[in-house]
Motif scaffolding. Structure first.
Motif, PDB file in Angstrom:
ATOM      1  N   TYR A   1     -11.366  -4.059  11.516  1.00 18.37           N
ATOM      2  CA  TYR A   1     -12.029  -4.719  10.677  1.00 18.37           C
ATOM      3  C   TYR A   1     -13.576  -4.584  10.701  1.00 18.37           C
ATOM      4  N   LEU A   2     -14.307  -4.351   9.621  1.00 20.50           N
ATOM      5  CA  LEU A   2     -15.842  -4.485   9.867  1.00 20.50           C
ATOM      6  C   LEU A   2     -16.454  -4.656   8.720  1.00 20.50           C
ATOM      7  N   ASP A   3     -17.595  -5.527   9.074  1.00 23.54           N
ATOM      8  CA  ASP A   3     -18.403  -6.059   7.796  1.00 23.54           C
ATOM      9  C   ASP A   3     -17.543  -6.244   6.531  1.00 23.54           C
ATOM     10  N   GLY A   4     -16.593  -7.036   6.643  1.00 22.81           N
ATOM     11  CA  GLY A   4     -15.664  -7.619   5.215  1.00 22.81           C
ATOM     12  C   GLY A   4     -14.990  -6.643   4.849  1.00 22.81           C
ATOM     13  N   GLU A   5     -14.536  -5.482   5.542  1.00 20.86           N
ATOM     14  CA  GLU A   5     -13.721  -4.418   5.163  1.00 20.86           C
ATOM     15  C   GLU A   5     -12.641  -4.436   6.061  1.00 20.86           C
ATOM     16  N   TYR A   6     -11.237  -4.126   5.742  1.00 14.85           N
ATOM     17  CA  TYR A   6     -10.261  -4.164   6.431  1.00 14.85           C
ATOM     18  C   TYR A   6      -9.774  -2.673   6.256  1.00 14.85           C
ATOM     19  N   HIS A   7      -9.908  -1.764   7.418  1.00 16.05           N
ATOM     20  CA  HIS A   7      -9.675  -0.380   7.197  1.00 16.05           C
ATOM     21  C   HIS A   7      -8.379  -0.093   7.599  1.00 16.05           C
ATOM     22  N   LEU A   8      -7.860   0.758   6.785  1.00 14.78           N
ATOM     23  CA  LEU A   8      -6.368   1.236   7.102  1.00 14.78           C
ATOM     24  C   LEU A   8      -6.468   2.597   7.073  1.00 14.78           C
TER      25      LEU A   8
ATOM     26  N   THR B   1     -10.651  -5.865   0.974  1.00 21.66           N
ATOM     27  CA  THR B   1     -11.456  -6.923   1.455  1.00 21.66           C
ATOM     28  C   THR B   1     -10.704  -8.327   1.734  1.00 21.66           C
ATOM     29  N   ASP B   2      -9.278  -7.918   1.243  1.00 22.15           N
ATOM     30  CA  ASP B   2      -8.238  -9.168   1.397  1.00 22.15           C
ATOM     31  C   ASP B   2      -7.102  -8.735   1.897  1.00 22.15           C
ATOM     32  N   LEU B   3      -6.737  -7.645   2.418  1.00 20.49           N
ATOM     33  CA  LEU B   3      -5.435  -7.132   2.851  1.00 20.49           C
ATOM     34  C   LEU B   3      -4.519  -7.209   1.878  1.00 20.49           C
ATOM     35  N   VAL B   4      -4.864  -7.425   0.585  1.00 20.60           N
ATOM     36  CA  VAL B   4      -3.912  -7.216  -0.444  1.00 20.60           C
ATOM     37  C   VAL B   4      -4.082  -6.245  -1.535  1.00 20.60           C
ATOM     38  N   HIS B   5      -5.392  -6.111  -1.919  1.00 17.84           N
ATOM     39  CA  HIS B   5      -5.759  -4.859  -2.945  1.00 17.84           C
ATOM     40  C   HIS B   5      -6.439  -3.872  -2.179  1.00 17.84           C
ATOM     41  N   TRP B   6      -6.013  -2.732  -2.427  1.00 17.88           N
ATOM     42  CA  TRP B   6      -6.612  -1.513  -1.673  1.00 17.88           C
ATOM     43  C   TRP B   6      -7.283  -0.516  -2.434  1.00 17.88           C
ATOM     44  N   GLU B   7      -8.286   0.199  -1.818  1.00 19.58           N
ATOM     45  CA  GLU B   7      -8.998   1.126  -2.334  1.00 19.58           C
ATOM     46  C   GLU B   7      -8.770   2.544  -1.708  1.00 19.58           C
ATOM     47  N   HIS B   8      -8.343   3.517  -2.246  1.00 16.84           N
ATOM     48  CA  HIS B   8      -8.248   4.734  -1.653  1.00 16.84           C
ATOM     49  C   HIS B   8      -9.591   5.512  -1.218  1.00 16.84           C
TER      50      HIS B   8
ATOM     51  N   PHE C   1       0.585  -1.038  -0.014  1.00 14.90           N
ATOM     52  CA  PHE C   1       0.043   0.026  -0.188  1.00 14.90           C
ATOM     53  C   PHE C   1       0.681   1.412  -0.115  1.00 14.90           C
ATOM     54  N   THR C   2       0.680   2.204  -0.869  1.00 14.76           N
ATOM     55  CA  THR C   2       1.077   3.385  -0.878  1.00 14.76           C
ATOM     56  C   THR C   2      -0.018   4.519  -0.997  1.00 14.76           C
ATOM     57  N   PRO C   3       0.185   5.542  -0.469  1.00 17.15           N
ATOM     58  CA  PRO C   3      -0.902   6.930  -0.907  1.00 17.15           C
ATOM     59  C   PRO C   3      -0.754   7.234  -2.262  1.00 17.15           C
ATOM     60  N   ALA C   4      -1.927   7.595  -3.164  1.00 22.52           N
ATOM     61  CA  ALA C   4      -1.623   7.922  -4.494  1.00 22.52           C
ATOM     62  C   ALA C   4      -0.700   8.915  -4.670  1.00 22.52           C
ATOM     63  N   ALA C   5      -0.624  10.007  -3.637  1.00 19.63           N
ATOM     64  CA  ALA C   5       0.232  11.258  -3.660  1.00 19.63           C
ATOM     65  C   ALA C   5       0.383  11.644  -2.480  1.00 19.63           C
ATOM     66  N   ASN C   6       1.450  12.338  -2.176  1.00 15.61           N
ATOM     67  CA  ASN C   6       1.888  12.828  -0.935  1.00 15.61           C
ATOM     68  C   ASN C   6       2.447  11.928   0.147  1.00 15.61           C
ATOM     69  N   TRP C   7       2.480  12.408   1.247  1.00 17.56           N
ATOM     70  CA  TRP C   7       3.423  12.057   2.454  1.00 17.56           C
ATOM     71  C   TRP C   7       2.466  11.190   3.401  1.00 17.56           C
ATOM     72  N   MET C   8       2.988   9.846   3.765  1.00 14.81           N
ATOM     73  CA  MET C   8       2.579   9.104   4.691  1.00 14.81           C
ATOM     74  C   MET C   8       3.431   8.819   5.944  1.00 14.81           C
ATOM     75  N   ASN C   9       2.984   8.332   7.091  1.00 18.86           N
ATOM     76  CA  ASN C   9       4.096   7.767   8.189  1.00 18.86           C
ATOM     77  C   ASN C   9       3.178   6.670   8.756  1.00 18.86           C
ATOM     78  N   ASP C  10       3.104   6.472   9.792  1.00 24.13           N
ATOM     79  CA  ASP C  10       2.310   5.532  10.538  1.00 24.13           C
ATOM     80  C   ASP C  10       1.004   4.817   9.959  1.00 24.13           C
ATOM     81  N   PRO C  11       0.906   3.530  10.189  1.00 25.71           N
ATOM     82  CA  PRO C  11      -0.646   3.043   9.911  1.00 25.71           C
ATOM     83  C   PRO C  11      -1.396   3.486  11.184  1.00 25.71           C
ATOM     84  N   ASN C  12      -2.645   3.702  11.126  1.00 23.09           N
ATOM     85  CA  ASN C  12      -3.603   3.970  12.271  1.00 23.09           C
ATOM     86  C   ASN C  12      -4.881   3.516  12.213  1.00 23.09           C
ATOM     87  N   GLY C  13      -5.389   3.300  13.347  1.00 23.98           N
ATOM     88  CA  GLY C  13      -6.916   3.117  13.453  1.00 23.98           C
ATOM     89  C   GLY C  13      -7.145   1.691  12.673  1.00 23.98           C
TER      90      GLY C  13
END
Ligand code: FRU
Length: 501
Positions: free
Chosen positions: A58-65, A87-94, A43-55
């Protein structure tokens, strides 16, 4: 003047919404996650700065990052919580930014829980709130050189994390006069009496303080943990407290503490403690320092909450960078990736217990085709690979990943230690502390298996099913295309992996 105000009043919300939408559309459509060094299955953000994973929750089939995010620059700045789901910890939707700074400050790291029993009253039992507990960092207080500018606040969502409301009574935990007072990780502790309470682990300068609460809104200090033998090379950050059960049935409490600097190979790293927690005090079973990852690039990682009991895994993700050079790594228009998601396991290692990190099994869905390795020199053909190797018993080994330009990564076993050398791995001179040789002690452990994941700008090595891990950034100017192996009689296999974007 009146007219102007009215027009601004009427049109500002529309303007802000449409700018915001244009902003996120632009991120999605212009940036295809295919620039040089852009990780293809991390996982990378589409653009700009990221650091720590937060929050992570899991809820109703979705892993939130959620993640520490500065949407206006590729270097650290006023922190927001960015948001992605999988939904699978592999593919991410922004998804759009979840939580923005307000008059109480920037939104620093923290955690999220599902308040199933509606203890907070912020949701209902039928539709429990997702509650984020984070640190407010007040830049004004910091500038004025006050010492109480970090406090804890909460926000909640009743629509699966899509929109957030800040709690009107923020901050829920005021600062007692300690500059570093941050990164709340909250979980529900079941009581023997059928009741329970929320427990917060908080990094307080050079200790972890435990607070408890019946409702997420009022917090009471229970105890603090800072044994004199722990690692104190830098400030303590991003704790996590959870239980793990070993295959022999032994159940232990684990406490993660990220420290920066002071890691075993310089800069940021995560130490952990194994012991017991009685709802008030944490007591460690040992008096030696344990490191989660001997690579230089796994920091501030914590576990997902609310993972269904039938699944039973403790799922983890870290920030794949290091404060020593995170802000100058040669990537554009984004900075930073997460590590691969991992399942944490309590394993016996000699007479001791250890926390092993295993890549989640869902990652196998990325395998495109598999080839047996034969011989000592192998053409990789494609840049995204997973290697499975079995070293010849009782000997040292060496693995070289090379490209046509002679840029290379060396990973080897030398005597009772492992060595990762990225001094000639590609772009290395953007910061003096990057081009280093990193080591991990084996302490008599025999290396029986290796799993190595190579992405465009990282190498993650899992020894003996995650008993020892090294997560490392590398920036080759073209893909590594060759593999040279010494000390592998039975060789192994190469899986070519697909991109997730
Ligand atoms: C760890 C950290 C946290 C803090 C956040 C700020 O990398 O320093 O302690 O909350 O980053 O972005």
């Amino acid at each position: 003047m009146k007219k102007f105000n009215l027009i601004t009043f009427l049109f500002l919300p529309i303007l802000t919404t449409s700018c915001y939408q244009q902003g996120s559309v632009a991120q999605e459509s212009i940036i295809e996650h295919n620039e040089p060094h852009r990780p293809q299955y991390h996982f990378t953000p589409a653009a700009n700065w990221m650091n720590d994973p937060n929050g992570m929750v899991y809820l109703d089939g979705e892993y939130h990052l959620f993640y520490q995010y500065y949407p206006d620059s590729t270097i650290w700045g006023p922190m927001h919580w960015g948001h992605a789901i999988s939904t699978d910890l592999v593919h991410w939707e922004h998804l759009p930014v979840a939580i923005e700074p307000d008059s109480l400050g920037y939104i620093f790291s923290g955690s999220a829980v599902i308040d199933h029993d509606n203890t907070s009253g912020l949701g209902t039992k039928e539709n429990p709130a997702m509650v984020a507990i984070y640190t407010y960092h007040d830049p004004v207080g910091e500038k004025e050189k006050r010492i109480d500018f970090q406090t804890q606040g909460i926000a909640y969502s009743t629509d699966k994390g899509r929109t957030w409301i800040k709690y009107a009574g923020n901050p829920v935990l005021k600062n007692p006069g300690i500059k570093d007072f941050r990164d709340p990780k909250v979980s529900w502790l079941k009581g023997g009496d059928g009741l329970g309470k929320w427990v917060m682990s908080l990094a307080v300068l050079d200790r972890i303080s435990f607070y408890s609460s019946p409702n997420l809104l009022e917090w009471t200090l229970e105890s603090s943990f800072n044994p004199d033998w722990a690692a104190y090379g830098g400030v303590w950050e991003c704790p996590d407290l959870f239980q793990l059960k070993a295959a022999d049935g032994t159940e232990k409490w684990i406490l993660f503490v990220s420290i920066n600097p002071g890691g075993p190979n310089g800069g940021s790293a995560t130490q952990y403690f194994i012991g017991d927690f009685d709802g008030k005090n944490f007591i460690a079973d040992h008096d030696d320092v344990k490191w989660l990852d001997y690579g230089a690039d796994n920091y501030a990682g914590v576990t997902w909450s609310n993972v269904p009991e039938q699944d039973g895994r403790k799922l983890f993700i870290g920030w794949m960078s290091n404060w020593d050079y995170a802000q100058v790594v040669p990537t554009h228009p984004w900075r930073s990736a997460t590590t691969l998601p991992r399942s944490l396991e309590l394993v016996k290692s000699g007479d001791d217990y250890k926390v092993a990190s295993r890549p989640v099994s869902e990652l196998q869905s990325l395998r495109k085709f598999t080839k047996e390795i034969s011989g000592e020199s192998v053409n990789l053909e494609e840049e995204l690979v997973e290697l499975e190797l079995t070293p010849t018993a009782g000997t040292d080994f060496e693995i070289e990943l090379l490209n046509e330009k002679g840029e290379k990564v060396i990973f080897k076993k030398s005597g009772d230690g492992l060595v990762f050398d990225r001094t000639a791995s590609g772009l290395v001179d953007f910061e003096a502390r990057f081009a280093k040789v990193h080591t991990a002690p084996l302490n008599g452990i025999e290396v029986k298996s290796l799993r190595i994941f190579v992405d465009r700008s990282s190498v993650e090595i899992f020894v003996n099913d995650g008993e020892i891990v090294m997560s490392e950034l590398v920036f080759p100017t073209e893909a590594y295309t060759k593999l040279k192996l010494t000390g592998f009689e039975n060789s192994g296999s190469i899986h070519n992996l697909m991109s997730i974007w």
